[in-house]
Design an enzyme around this catalytic site. Structure first.
Site, PDB file in Angstrom:
ATOM      1  CB  CYS A  79      -0.984   0.000   1.151  1.00 45.65           C
ATOM      2  SG  CYS A  79      -0.316  -0.625   2.690  1.00 45.65           S
ATOM      3  CG  HIS A 140      -0.472   3.573   5.044  1.00 38.73           C
ATOM      4  ND1 HIS A 140      -0.515   2.240   4.705  1.00 38.73           N
ATOM      5  CD2 HIS A 140       0.365   3.656   6.120  1.00 38.73           C
ATOM      6  CE1 HIS A 140       0.256   1.535   5.514  1.00 38.73           C
ATOM      7  NE2 HIS A 140       0.793   2.375   6.389  1.00 38.73           N
TER       8      HIS A 140
END
Length: 581
Positions: A79, A140
């Site tokens: 990710c 993130h």
């Protein structure tokens, strides 16, 4: 007859004028841009990519009314680096978001690593073109650098006018009844060392007091201090993961610490619909970065037990429902025909995510491997769906190789912006391909990294239509032949957990998309030619790389109390502003 001919000619001329004028008008004005990005969704998990048991009518509708890409590739199988590449249009190794150690994604909100401030996101460029930009959901990409409120990596410092969501990512740690997911091996080591030190201190103290061991109290004190440090390291960080990482923010303010998972999805949906309504006069960029379908797969009661694939299927169907509600809001505001919409996943499904015999990760269809695997197709081939009524031809399927990095130059082009000239942009404008004005992808080579290690390369040989793929490094599956690294949680990029291939493995994806039968010099006449060609491409690619600080270094990813986002006075970080309101 003459009148009839004149009537037909007039009708054809009017139709041609209307289509040309309508398309031109749509292209001349700046469209709204709506980007959906799922988390950990496998390419085989949705209906329009062949799944006939998980219901995804809204994503399928996008594909039916627009363009579906069958070879849409992420720049990384994990990710943090994949999303960095998506936002910047550049391989993560160029921005320092590729790791050379075992930590390939950010571990804490209170780490100092993240997307560098000198990287220019597509949000920043669209902001400069008069767009109102919003991010709802997962970030993130880091928060702070040197203090708890410098927000150097925050979305608002990267071109977004509005942010509501998680600065981190969902983890099983965010749900109280789930086993911990964050750095389980290190947690176990710290706890073991704490126990060993405690036992040593008790033994030495007892020996000293009984006279069985001749030792100075200073040495006992040193062991006590060391044991205390190990315990504090374990407890202060991993003992409070829910409070440190599982938080919601609105812009710079923490609104829930820890977050209440049972209402997160409704809140995200409400925020996305509200953003569209507030900015209906446009133009706007809305990036809906789903927390679905990452573990712990928290799903609202309305969808629990409704799918044929357990909790994972329930979570996918809830995400599809959210997509539908957001598309409905476009319809309600009359914006559908003036909105460029995109749906994808940040990488492939997580094969190792299991709870006993229950599979908690996605399905990657016919493709080998999954999340975390640098080169295998299952970790990097994802859904890619576009819709823009009246501009993109409905029901189109494109088999050419494309990249998530292509979104960057595509949306910048649509907004009338100019790409940065002071850096390499690896993405390509997809509009000619999506509209049918081009038949071939602009990508000749795509480089597949695992962290900062190059594992594989694909070559699109345009004259023959072949898609050659060379693997230099592959993960060692555990147990052997299992197709994943079940003993490790996620496959490593280097060390004893990988195999180096010399000569490399070669596949022709146009004939063998499952990468089941490696070719050799004996079975493929072009073997040596392809290997040499790709070797030269790698040399050329590496000449374009420049050294940059590594954002995922051990120093940058470790938890730093002074960087912790906190809605109270640290360490008393607790609030529920959503509940209060």
């Amino acid at each position: 007859l003459l009148c009839f001919r004149r009537y037909v000619l007039t009708a054809l001329t009017s139709c041609l004028f209307w289509n040309t004028f309508g398309l031109s008008a749509a292209m001349d004005s700046k469209p709204n841009i709506l980007l959906f990005l799922a988390d950990d969704l496998g390419v085989g998990d949705i209906g329009c990519y062949g799944n006939d048991t998980i219901r995804t009518p809204n994503i399928d509708r996008l594909a039916r009314e627009g363009v579906k890409l069958t070879q849409h590739i992420t720049a990384a199988p994990l990710c943090t680096p994949s999303r960095a590449a998506f936002l910047t249009g550049r391989y993560p190794i160029r921005s320092g978001m590729a790791s050379s150690n075992g930590y390939r994604a950010l571990q804490w909100n209170a780490g100092s690593g993240g997307l560098p401030a000198n990287e220019t996101t597509f949000a920043r460029l669209l902001q400069q073109q008069g767009y109102t930009t919003g991010l709802i959901g997962k970030w993130h990409q880091g928060v702070n650098c040197e203090s708890f409120n410098d927000h150097c990596h925050h979305p608002l410092n990267h071109g977004f006018d509005y942010f509501y969501g998680m600065p981190f990512t969902l983890l099983s740690n965010c749900q109280e009844d789930k086993p911990p997911e964050l750095d389980v091996a290190l947690q176990a080591r710290l706890w073991l060392y704490s126990q060993i030190m405690s036992l040593a201190v008790l033994t030495l103290t007892a020996g000293k007091l009984t006279g069985l061991i001749s030792i100075r109290w200073k040495i006992v004190a040193c062991f006590t201090l060391a044991g205390g440090l190990f315990f504090i390291s374990w407890y202060s960080s991993y003992g409070f993961v829910q409070y440190w990482n599982c938080i919601l923010m609105r812009n710079h303010d923490v609104t829930e610490q820890p977050m209440k998972l049972e209402r997160t999805a409704p809140l995200m949906l409400k925020e996305a619909v509200s953003f569209i309504k507030r900015n209906r006069h446009g133009p706007f960029l809305l990036f809906v970065s789903f927390l679905h379908v990452h573990t712990p797969l928290f799903t609202t009661a309305k969808f629990l037990g409704k799918s044929h694939h357990g909790l994972y299927g329930d979570n996918v169907e809830e995400m599809d429902w959210m997509v539908g509600k957001i598309l409905d809001s476009l319809d309600k505001e009359g914006l559908t025909n003036h909105t460029f919409t995109y749906f994808a996943s940040d990488h492939g499904g997580h094969l190792e995510a299991q709870d006993g015999s229950a599979q908690l990760g996605g399905w990657n269809g016919i493709y080998k491997g999954g999340k975390g695997m640098g080169g295998w197709e299952g970790g990097i081939r994802v859904p890619g769906v576009f819709r823009w009524p009246g501009v993109l031809p409905a029901g189109t399927v494109i088999d050419e190789p494309t990249s998530l990095m292509d979104i960057y130059p595509t949306v910048v082009h649509l907004a009338g912006g100019i790409l940065p000239q002071d850096r390499v942009i690896d993405g390509r404008n997809l509009m000619p391909l999506l509209q049918g004005r081009a038949q071939k992808s602009e990508h000749e080579f795509l480089f597949h990294y695992c962290g900062s290690y190059l594992h594989a390369v694909r070559w699109h040989q345009k004259d023959s239509g072949a898609i050659w793929k060379v693997h230099y490094v592959t993960p060692v599956f555990h147990p052997p032949g299992a197709g994943a690294c079940y003993g490790k949680g996620i496959c490593p990029c280097f060390g004893e957990g990988v195999t180096h291939h010399d000569p490399p493995l070669l596949f022709d994806l146009s004939r063998d998309p499952s990468e089941a039968k490696p070719l050799s010099a004996d079975t493929e006449p072009l073997f040596d030619t392809v290997i040499r060609k790709i070797g030269r491409a790698i040399e050329e690619h590496r000449r374009t790389l420049t050294p940059v600080p590594e954002q995922l270094s051990l120093y940058n990813i470790v938890w730093k109390p002074w960087l912790q986002p906190c809605c109270g006075t640290f360490p008393f970080c607790w609030c529920d502003k959503e509940g209060d309101s």
